[in-house]
Design a protein around this motif. Structure first.
Motif, PDB file in Angstrom:
ATOM      1  N   ALA A   1       0.929  -1.556   0.354  1.00 60.02           N
ATOM      2  CA  ALA A   1      -0.253   0.145   0.010  1.00 60.02           C
ATOM      3  C   ALA A   1       0.994   0.981   0.414  1.00 60.02           C
ATOM      4  O   ALA A   1       0.597   2.650  -0.113  1.00 60.02           O
ATOM      5  CB  ALA A   1      -0.636   0.283   1.181  1.00 60.02           C
ATOM      6  N   SER A   2       1.978   1.345   0.633  1.00 59.28           N
ATOM      7  CA  SER A   2       2.953   2.108   1.003  1.00 59.28           C
ATOM      8  C   SER A   2       3.628   2.894  -0.268  1.00 59.28           C
ATOM      9  O   SER A   2       3.854   4.118  -0.902  1.00 59.28           O
ATOM     10  CB  SER A   2       4.535   2.293   1.294  1.00 59.28           C
ATOM     11  OG  SER A   2       3.717   1.874   2.242  1.00 59.28           O
ATOM     12  N   PHE A   3       3.608   2.033  -1.509  1.00 64.94           N
ATOM     13  CA  PHE A   3       3.930   2.434  -2.878  1.00 64.94           C
ATOM     14  C   PHE A   3       2.261   2.896  -3.873  1.00 64.94           C
ATOM     15  O   PHE A   3       2.336   3.742  -5.330  1.00 64.94           O
ATOM     16  CB  PHE A   3       4.226   1.250  -4.261  1.00 64.94           C
ATOM     17  CG  PHE A   3       5.940   0.446  -3.828  1.00 64.94           C
ATOM     18  CD1 PHE A   3       6.298   0.860  -4.155  1.00 64.94           C
ATOM     19  CD2 PHE A   3       5.255  -0.282  -2.465  1.00 64.94           C
ATOM     20  CE1 PHE A   3       7.636   1.120  -3.936  1.00 64.94           C
ATOM     21  CE2 PHE A   3       6.925  -0.721  -1.728  1.00 64.94           C
ATOM     22  CZ  PHE A   3       7.973  -0.063  -2.817  1.00 64.94           C
ATOM     23  N   GLY A   4       0.962   3.324  -3.567  1.00 68.30           N
ATOM     24  CA  GLY A   4       0.499   3.989  -3.914  1.00 68.30           C
ATOM     25  C   GLY A   4      -0.358   2.894  -4.764  1.00 68.30           C
ATOM     26  O   GLY A   4      -0.234   1.850  -5.216  1.00 68.30           O
ATOM     27  N   LEU A   5      -0.939   3.441  -6.008  1.00 68.45           N
ATOM     28  CA  LEU A   5      -1.514   3.151  -6.997  1.00 68.45           C
ATOM     29  C   LEU A   5      -1.021   1.808  -8.120  1.00 68.45           C
ATOM     30  O   LEU A   5      -1.237   0.723  -8.084  1.00 68.45           O
ATOM     31  CB  LEU A   5      -2.043   3.930  -8.012  1.00 68.45           C
ATOM     32  CG  LEU A   5      -3.849   4.968  -7.565  1.00 68.45           C
ATOM     33  CD1 LEU A   5      -3.877   5.710  -8.691  1.00 68.45           C
ATOM     34  CD2 LEU A   5      -4.385   3.716  -7.303  1.00 68.45           C
ATOM     35  N   PRO A   6       0.659   2.303  -7.519  1.00 69.18           N
ATOM     36  CA  PRO A   6       1.247   1.331  -8.173  1.00 69.18           C
ATOM     37  C   PRO A   6       1.523  -0.179  -7.684  1.00 69.18           C
ATOM     38  O   PRO A   6       1.124  -1.621  -7.820  1.00 69.18           O
ATOM     39  CB  PRO A   6       3.094   2.117  -9.057  1.00 69.18           C
ATOM     40  CG  PRO A   6       2.463   3.669  -8.657  1.00 69.18           C
ATOM     41  CD  PRO A   6       1.357   3.587  -8.086  1.00 69.18           C
ATOM     42  N   GLY A   7       1.316   0.312  -6.557  1.00 70.48           N
ATOM     43  CA  GLY A   7       1.099  -1.078  -5.560  1.00 70.48           C
ATOM     44  C   GLY A   7       0.406  -1.551  -5.440  1.00 70.48           C
ATOM     45  O   GLY A   7       0.630  -3.090  -5.784  1.00 70.48           O
ATOM     46  N   LEU A   8      -1.275  -1.323  -6.025  1.00 76.26           N
ATOM     47  CA  LEU A   8      -2.435  -2.021  -6.522  1.00 76.26           C
ATOM     48  C   LEU A   8      -1.940  -2.756  -7.637  1.00 76.26           C
ATOM     49  O   LEU A   8      -2.517  -3.663  -7.871  1.00 76.26           O
ATOM     50  CB  LEU A   8      -2.993  -0.849  -6.179  1.00 76.26           C
ATOM     51  CG  LEU A   8      -3.691   0.016  -4.717  1.00 76.26           C
ATOM     52  CD1 LEU A   8      -4.887   0.631  -4.919  1.00 76.26           C
ATOM     53  CD2 LEU A   8      -4.087  -1.113  -3.857  1.00 76.26           C
ATOM     54  N   GLY A   9      -1.594  -2.103  -8.977  1.00 73.45           N
ATOM     55  CA  GLY A   9      -1.413  -2.590  -9.931  1.00 73.45           C
ATOM     56  C   GLY A   9      -0.736  -4.219  -9.387  1.00 73.45           C
ATOM     57  O   GLY A   9      -1.078  -4.990 -10.953  1.00 73.45           O
ATOM     58  N   MET A  10       0.494  -3.788  -8.805  1.00 70.57           N
ATOM     59  CA  MET A  10       1.369  -5.081  -8.965  1.00 70.57           C
ATOM     60  C   MET A  10       1.523  -5.980  -8.097  1.00 70.57           C
ATOM     61  O   MET A  10       0.826  -6.741  -9.108  1.00 70.57           O
ATOM     62  CB  MET A  10       2.540  -4.617  -7.540  1.00 70.57           C
ATOM     63  CG  MET A  10       3.461  -3.483  -8.741  1.00 70.57           C
ATOM     64  SD  MET A  10       5.130  -3.197  -7.397  1.00 70.57           S
ATOM     65  CE  MET A  10       6.438  -4.343  -7.554  1.00 70.57           C
ATOM     66  N   LEU A  11      -0.429  -5.581  -7.488  1.00 74.78           N
ATOM     67  CA  LEU A  11      -1.067  -7.324  -7.143  1.00 74.78           C
ATOM     68  C   LEU A  11      -1.806  -7.573  -7.900  1.00 74.78           C
ATOM     69  O   LEU A  11      -2.501  -8.891  -8.180  1.00 74.78           O
ATOM     70  CB  LEU A  11      -2.162  -6.891  -5.856  1.00 74.78           C
ATOM     71  CG  LEU A  11      -1.378  -6.351  -4.707  1.00 74.78           C
ATOM     72  CD1 LEU A  11      -2.798  -5.995  -3.777  1.00 74.78           C
ATOM     73  CD2 LEU A  11      -0.782  -7.058  -3.965  1.00 74.78           C
ATOM     74  N   THR A  12      -1.790  -6.711  -9.456  1.00 75.87           N
ATOM     75  CA  THR A  12      -3.505  -7.887 -10.156  1.00 75.87           C
ATOM     76  C   THR A  12      -2.291  -8.558 -10.788  1.00 75.87           C
ATOM     77  O   THR A  12      -3.042  -9.104 -11.849  1.00 75.87           O
ATOM     78  CB  THR A  12      -3.623  -6.902 -10.960  1.00 75.87           C
ATOM     79  OG1 THR A  12      -2.361  -5.935 -11.835  1.00 75.87           O
ATOM     80  CG2 THR A  12      -4.406  -5.432 -10.189  1.00 75.87           C
ATOM     81  N   CYS A  13      -0.672  -8.766 -11.274  1.00 77.11           N
ATOM     82  CA  CYS A  13      -0.275  -8.822 -12.196  1.00 77.11           C
ATOM     83  C   CYS A  13       0.059 -10.644 -12.047  1.00 77.11           C
ATOM     84  O   CYS A  13      -0.453 -11.298 -10.725  1.00 77.11           O
ATOM     85  CB  CYS A  13       1.447  -8.630 -12.134  1.00 77.11           C
ATOM     86  SG  CYS A  13       1.773  -7.684 -12.177  1.00 77.11           S
ATOM     87  N   ARG A  14       0.060 -11.737 -12.818  1.00 80.04           N
ATOM     88  CA  ARG A  14       0.471 -13.489 -12.406  1.00 80.04           C
ATOM     89  C   ARG A  14       1.549 -12.983 -11.526  1.00 80.04           C
ATOM     90  O   ARG A  14       1.511 -14.518 -11.162  1.00 80.04           O
ATOM     91  CB  ARG A  14       0.509 -13.682 -13.925  1.00 80.04           C
ATOM     92  CG  ARG A  14       0.097 -15.162 -13.987  1.00 80.04           C
ATOM     93  CD  ARG A  14       0.435 -15.890 -15.117  1.00 80.04           C
ATOM     94  NE  ARG A  14      -0.100 -17.460 -15.284  1.00 80.04           N
ATOM     95  CZ  ARG A  14       1.060 -17.722 -15.265  1.00 80.04           C
ATOM     96  NH1 ARG A  14       2.649 -17.322 -15.321  1.00 80.04           N
ATOM     97  NH2 ARG A  14       1.666 -19.347 -15.228  1.00 80.04           N
TER      98      ARG A  14
END
Length: 362
Positions: free
Chosen positions: A86-99
């Protein structure tokens, strides 16, 4: 030598994620973090604003002050280890969607500025290993260890959050000489660490690169990433002085502060602030207009407030003056910026400005 001859140091284009963690660290160790902000054009409250951005100069000044206050050269490790996805903001959330973990790293590196990275991060992989490499965007030997520690430690902390605590690198190589707190590296990374290398990098077994993340959803990945990409694509860099002034103006948009008040809040003399703005070819009035336009646009798009209320909320004495200003800013009348259906609904209400909302006036 602290001075860096690079005009980019005042470009306020980075979310203050590092500063936030440093402030938490300062507070956890029993100190008051507010004083670290003095003279930098922002307060602790500004750090809670999702749109607030900082420059390298502001970030590096905070770090130097924190190091002096704590008398601790290892705060880069402490700061990085506090970071979460969560500290990385939106990019962090985007990383969670990756395979896979490798996909997540590539996604994060694509948006590393938006994730708050001060160091430049690069990625490479072959059949046996994958490598994350960090280098400085600015020549600053004194703070290189801090920024390299912060980004590599936070990267490992994030990796362990994604694939489990069992993850450890094969080895860590660092460009700078062995520091006095080198023992802390071994404790955190749990692998061999060498100094005086050709680059700052973490080398890991390819096995970890190909692990499928537990957060991956093949049906949602594309739509979620498209939404996040769209939000991230809207961001544009600003000069730190302009960003600081806009922060002050946005905080009191309905009662716009005078120039001397803004100068005082930012710890400038009026003469110095006027000279700085002249050097940027920016007028104080243009920044007032920008703050008012941004807020009025937000109200028009998100709310059903009548025009006279929006005018007052943005510092205008009446709706007619506001309409003229808005048309000057955007080339359009306010009604054209309303969400679909909002203008029609208001036109049939008791709003005294309904003729204007219907576009019958300028």
């Amino acid at each position: 030598m602290h001075a860096i001859s690079d005009t980019r140091i005042t470009s306020a284009d980075v979310p203050p994620h590092i500063i936030r963690q440093v402030m938490h660290l300062i507070r956890d160790r029993g100190y008051t973090p507010e004083r670290l902000c003095k003279g930098l054009g922002f307060t602790l409250d500004d750090l809670q604003n999702k749109d607030f951005r900082v420059s390298y100069r502001q970030t590096s000044t905070i770090i130097r002050r924190a190091m002096r206050l704590l008398n601790d050269p290892s705060i880069g490790i402490a700061t990085g280890s506090r970071q979460t996805i969560a500290s990385f903001g939106l990019p962090g959330l985007g990383m969670l969607t990756c395979r896979t973990l490798g996909d997540a790293f590539q996604y994060g590196i694509k948006y590393q500025i938006q994730a708050g990275s001060i160091a430049q991060v690069d990625y490479s992989a072959d059949e046996r290993r994958f490598v994350i490499e960090a280098s400085m965007r600015f020549y600053d030997p004194e703070l290189e260890p801090f920024f390299v520690e912060e980004i590599l430690v936070s990267g490992v902390a994030m990796t362990r959050a994604l694939v489990g605590e069992r993850y450890q690198p094969l080895r860590v190589e660092l460009r700078y000489p062995r520091p006095s707190h080198a023992v802390e590296y071994g404790r955190f990374f749990n692998c061999p660490v060498s100094f005086g290398a050709s680059a700052n990098r973490i080398i890991s077994d390819r096995f970890w690169h190909d692990i499928v993340l537990r957060t991956y959803d093949e049906f949602m990945m594309q739509s979620l990433q498209e939404s996040i990409d769209q939000l991230l694509g809207r961001e544009k860099p600003h000069d730190e002085l302009i960003e600081s002034i806009l922060t002050v103006l946005r905080a009191s948009i309905d009662e716009t502060p005078r120039f001397d008040e803004v100068a005082r809040l930012l710890n400038f003399s009026e003469r110095t602030l006027r000279r700085r703005l002249t050097g940027l070819n920016v007028s104080f009035q243009s920044l007032i207009d920008r703050a008012r336009y941004e807020y009025s646009l937000d109200l028009l798009e998100r709310t059903r407030l009548p025009l006279n209320q929006i005018a007052m909320a943005t510092g205008f004495s009446d709706s007619r003056t506001f309409r003229r200003a808005f048309k000057r800013w955007s080339g359009k009348v306010p009604n054209q910026m309303r969400a679909p259906g909002t203008a029609d609904a208001l036109a049939h209400s008791h709003d005294p400005e309904r003729r204007a909302l219907n576009g019958s006036r300028d």
